[in-house]
Design a protein around this motif. Structure first.
Motif, short mmCIF file in Angstrom:
data_model
loop_
_atom_site.label_atom_id
_atom_site.label_comp_id
_atom_site.label_asym_id
_atom_site.label_seq_id
_atom_site.Cartn_x
_atom_site.Cartn_y
_atom_site.Cartn_z
N PHE A 26 -12.24 -11.06 -13.65
CA PHE A 26 -12.83 -12.28 -13.08
C PHE A 26 -11.86 -13.00 -12.13
O PHE A 26 -12.25 -13.94 -11.43
CB PHE A 26 -13.31 -13.24 -14.17
N MET A 27 -10.61 -12.55 -12.07
CA MET A 27 -9.62 -13.13 -11.16
C MET A 27 -9.71 -12.55 -9.74
O MET A 27 -9.01 -13.02 -8.85
CB MET A 27 -8.21 -12.89 -11.70
N LEU A 28 -10.58 -11.57 -9.54
CA LEU A 28 -10.70 -10.91 -8.24
C LEU A 28 -10.89 -11.90 -7.09
O LEU A 28 -10.14 -11.84 -6.11
CB LEU A 28 -11.83 -9.88 -8.27
N ILE A 77 0.84 -1.20 0.00
CA ILE A 77 0.00 0.00 0.00
C ILE A 77 0.87 1.25 0.00
O ILE A 77 0.59 2.22 -0.71
CB ILE A 77 -0.97 -0.01 1.20
N LYS A 78 1.95 1.22 0.76
CA LYS A 78 2.85 2.38 0.83
C LYS A 78 3.53 2.63 -0.52
O LYS A 78 3.69 3.76 -0.93
CB LYS A 78 3.89 2.16 1.92
N LYS A 79 3.95 1.56 -1.19
CA LYS A 79 4.65 1.71 -2.48
C LYS A 79 3.71 2.09 -3.61
O LYS A 79 4.07 2.88 -4.48
CB LYS A 79 5.39 0.43 -2.84
N GLN A 80 2.50 1.50 -3.64
CA GLN A 80 1.61 1.68 -4.78
C GLN A 80 0.51 2.71 -4.54
O GLN A 80 -0.06 3.23 -5.50
CB GLN A 80 0.92 0.35 -5.12
N GLY A 81 0.16 2.94 -3.31
CA GLY A 81 -1.02 3.73 -3.00
C GLY A 81 -2.21 2.80 -2.86
O GLY A 81 -2.24 1.73 -3.48
N ILE A 82 -3.19 3.21 -2.09
CA ILE A 82 -4.32 2.34 -1.80
C ILE A 82 -5.14 2.01 -3.05
O ILE A 82 -5.60 0.88 -3.23
CB ILE A 82 -5.22 2.93 -0.68
N GLY A 83 -5.29 2.97 -3.94
CA GLY A 83 -6.08 2.74 -5.16
C GLY A 83 -5.45 1.68 -6.06
O GLY A 83 -6.12 0.74 -6.49
N HIS A 84 -4.18 1.85 -6.34
CA HIS A 84 -3.48 0.88 -7.20
C HIS A 84 -3.39 -0.49 -6.54
O HIS A 84 -3.46 -1.51 -7.21
CB HIS A 84 -2.10 1.41 -7.56
N TYR A 85 -3.24 -0.47 -5.21
CA TYR A 85 -3.19 -1.74 -4.47
C TYR A 85 -4.50 -2.51 -4.64
O TYR A 85 -4.50 -3.71 -4.90
CB TYR A 85 -2.92 -1.45 -2.99
N LEU A 86 -5.62 -1.82 -4.48
CA LEU A 86 -6.93 -2.47 -4.61
C LEU A 86 -7.20 -2.90 -6.05
O LEU A 86 -7.79 -3.96 -6.28
CB LEU A 86 -8.03 -1.55 -4.09
N VAL A 87 -6.77 -2.11 -7.02
CA VAL A 87 -6.95 -2.48 -8.43
C VAL A 87 -6.12 -3.72 -8.75
O VAL A 87 -6.51 -4.54 -9.58
CB VAL A 87 -6.57 -1.29 -9.35
N GLY A 88 -5.00 -3.90 -8.05
CA GLY A 88 -4.14 -5.05 -8.28
C GLY A 88 -4.82 -6.38 -8.01
O GLY A 88 -4.42 -7.41 -8.54
N TYR A 89 -5.87 -6.37 -7.20
CA TYR A 89 -6.61 -7.60 -6.93
C TYR A 89 -7.38 -8.09 -8.16
O TYR A 89 -7.72 -9.26 -8.26
CB TYR A 89 -7.59 -7.41 -5.77
N ALA A 90 -7.67 -7.20 -9.09
CA ALA A 90 -8.43 -7.56 -10.29
C ALA A 90 -7.52 -7.80 -11.49
O ALA A 90 -8.01 -7.91 -12.62
CB ALA A 90 -9.45 -6.47 -10.61
N LYS A 91 -6.22 -7.91 -11.28
CA LYS A 91 -5.29 -8.15 -12.39
C LYS A 91 -5.00 -9.63 -12.50
O LYS A 91 -4.96 -10.32 -11.50
CB LYS A 91 -4.00 -7.35 -12.17
N PRO A 92 -4.73 -10.18 -13.61
CA PRO A 92 -4.69 -9.57 -14.94
C PRO A 92 -6.07 -9.38 -15.55
O PRO A 92 -6.22 -8.61 -16.49
CB PRO A 92 -3.87 -10.57 -15.76
N TYR A 93 -7.08 -10.04 -15.00
CA TYR A 93 -8.46 -9.89 -15.52
C TYR A 93 -9.40 -9.73 -14.34
O TYR A 93 -9.16 -10.24 -13.26
CB TYR A 93 -8.87 -11.11 -16.35
N ASN A 124 -7.63 -13.88 -6.49
CA ASN A 124 -6.56 -13.04 -5.95
C ASN A 124 -6.78 -12.72 -4.48
O ASN A 124 -5.83 -12.68 -3.69
CB ASN A 124 -6.41 -11.76 -6.76
N ILE A 125 -8.05 -12.50 -4.09
CA ILE A 125 -8.35 -12.25 -2.68
C ILE A 125 -8.03 -13.50 -1.86
O ILE A 125 -7.40 -13.42 -0.80
CB ILE A 125 -9.83 -11.83 -2.50
N ILE A 126 -8.45 -14.66 -2.35
CA ILE A 126 -8.17 -15.92 -1.65
C ILE A 126 -6.67 -16.15 -1.53
O ILE A 126 -6.17 -16.55 -0.48
CB ILE A 126 -8.86 -17.10 -2.36
N GLU A 127 -5.94 -15.86 -2.60
CA GLU A 127 -4.47 -16.03 -2.58
C GLU A 127 -3.84 -15.17 -1.49
O GLU A 127 -3.01 -15.64 -0.72
CB GLU A 127 -3.89 -15.66 -3.94
#
Length: 191
Positions: A101-103, A83-99, A106-109
């Motif tokens: 439907f992976m949300l 969160i400190k390196k990316q910011g909270i917004g980019h951190y949360l968006v990272g859960y939906a990467k690469p697609y 990624n949360i489970i992981e």
């Protein structure tokens, strides 16, 4: 007493700090040097906890609450760094990467990272403690069945097993926990 030219214990202390710092830089790369104190503390603490079995005590890491507590601390470090390196917004968006439907996956992981760390540490240390205890108990039973008054078989036979399970396995489990913490921190912060 820190001297300009190190002597005695200071030489060993500086050597250990330099090795830990080198390990952090090698595995995590530039920008993660500030993790050397945390990783060093984890190494010393886990090694001490895992090696208490060698002097006859039950290792504290064979209690799941201790292993889970250590993993939870690493979890907080991993995600707060991200969160400190990316910011909270980019951190949360990272859960939906690469697609998108992976949300859920990624949360489970991310949720299972501390569970995975804690179960690995707890399971291996507990198994080693139980196996060494079984070896001692089996050899005590053998001494009793042969009507030997002194614990003849318990004096020398279990030593290599105890050294392996308490010393080697304890050090390996510390190393695995520390390496996974460094890898998870780097990957999560850069993802």
């Amino acid at each position: 007493r820190i001297n300009e030219i190190p002597k005695g214990k200071q030489v060993w202390a500086e050597y250990i700090v330099e090795k830990i710092d080198g390990m952090v830089k090698e595995n995590m790369g530039r920008g993660f040097e500030k993790f050397t104190p945390y990783i060093g503390t984890l190494i010393i603490y886990l090694l001490f906890l895992n090696l208490t079995g060698i002097v006859g005590f039950k290792p504290p890491t064979s209690d799941y609450s201790v292993a889970l507590g250590l993993a939870a601390i690493s979890f907080v470090v991993i995600h707060s760094t991200s969160i400190k390196k990316q910011g909270i917004g980019h951190y949360l968006v990272g859960y939906a990467k690469p697609y998108g439907f992976m949300l859920p996956l990624n949360i489970i992981e991310r949720v299972f990272q501390p569970i995975s760390l804690s179960l690995r540490l707890f399971g291996n240390i507990t198994a080693a403690y139980i196996l060494v205890g079984l070896i001692y108990d089996g050899l005590a039973s053998l001494s009793l069945s042969l009507n030997i008054g002194i614990p003849l078989f318990q004096t020398m036979i279990p030593i290599p097993f105890q050294l392996y399970f308490d010393l080697f396995d304890g050090a390996i489990q510390m190393f695995i926990f520390v390496m996974l913490t460094m890898i998870f921190t780097k990957v999560t912060a850069e993802h």
